[in-house]
Design a protein around this motif. Structure first.
Motif, short mmCIF file in Angstrom:
data_model
loop_
_atom_site.label_atom_id
_atom_site.label_comp_id
_atom_site.label_asym_id
_atom_site.label_seq_id
_atom_site.Cartn_x
_atom_site.Cartn_y
_atom_site.Cartn_z
N ARG A 234 0.84 -1.21 0.00
CA ARG A 234 0.00 0.00 0.00
C ARG A 234 0.86 1.25 0.00
NH1 ARG A 234 -2.95 -3.38 3.47
NH2 ARG A 234 -2.03 -2.42 5.29
N ARG A 235 1.97 1.23 0.74
CA ARG A 235 2.87 2.39 0.78
C ARG A 235 3.50 2.62 -0.59
NH1 ARG A 235 4.46 1.63 5.58
NH2 ARG A 235 5.90 -0.05 5.13
N ASP B 36 2.21 1.72 -3.51
CA ASP B 36 1.15 2.21 -4.40
C ASP B 36 0.88 3.69 -4.17
OD1 ASP B 36 0.93 -0.29 -5.46
OD2 ASP B 36 -0.89 -0.83 -4.37
N ARG B 37 0.89 4.11 -2.91
CA ARG B 37 0.64 5.52 -2.58
C ARG B 37 1.78 6.39 -3.11
NH1 ARG B 37 0.38 5.19 2.83
NH2 ARG B 37 -1.53 4.02 2.60
N ARG B 38 3.02 5.92 -2.98
CA ARG B 38 4.18 6.65 -3.47
C ARG B 38 4.10 6.79 -4.99
NH1 ARG B 38 8.44 3.38 -1.86
NH2 ARG B 38 7.75 3.82 0.24
N TRP C 209 1.61 9.45 -6.04
CA TRP C 209 2.11 10.82 -5.93
C TRP C 209 3.06 11.16 -7.08
CZ3 TRP C 209 -0.45 14.24 -3.57
CH2 TRP C 209 -1.19 13.92 -2.44
#
Length: 56
Positions: A27-28, A30-32, A35
């Motif tokens: 998840r981290r 994917d979030r990066r 952005w």
């Protein structure tokens, strides 16, 4: 392992199992990535705006 097609028995359970297996690192990441993609889109939009203003 074959994913069940939508509407087949077990499709919801397969999806729930897959989502549960996603780790915090996934998840981290994917979030990066989101952005970075957003930054790229904003950069392209800014360049196109500057180009349009320059040509008018």
């Amino acid at each position: 392992m074959r994913a069940a097609d939508p509407g087949e028995p077990g499709a919801d359970e397969d999806l729930a199992r897959h989502v549960a297996e996603l780790t915090a690192e996934d998840r981290r990441h994917d979030r990066r990535l989101l952005w970075w993609e957003l930054l790229a889109v904003l950069l392209v939009a800014a360049l196109l705006t500057v180009r349009a203003l320059w040509l008018t």
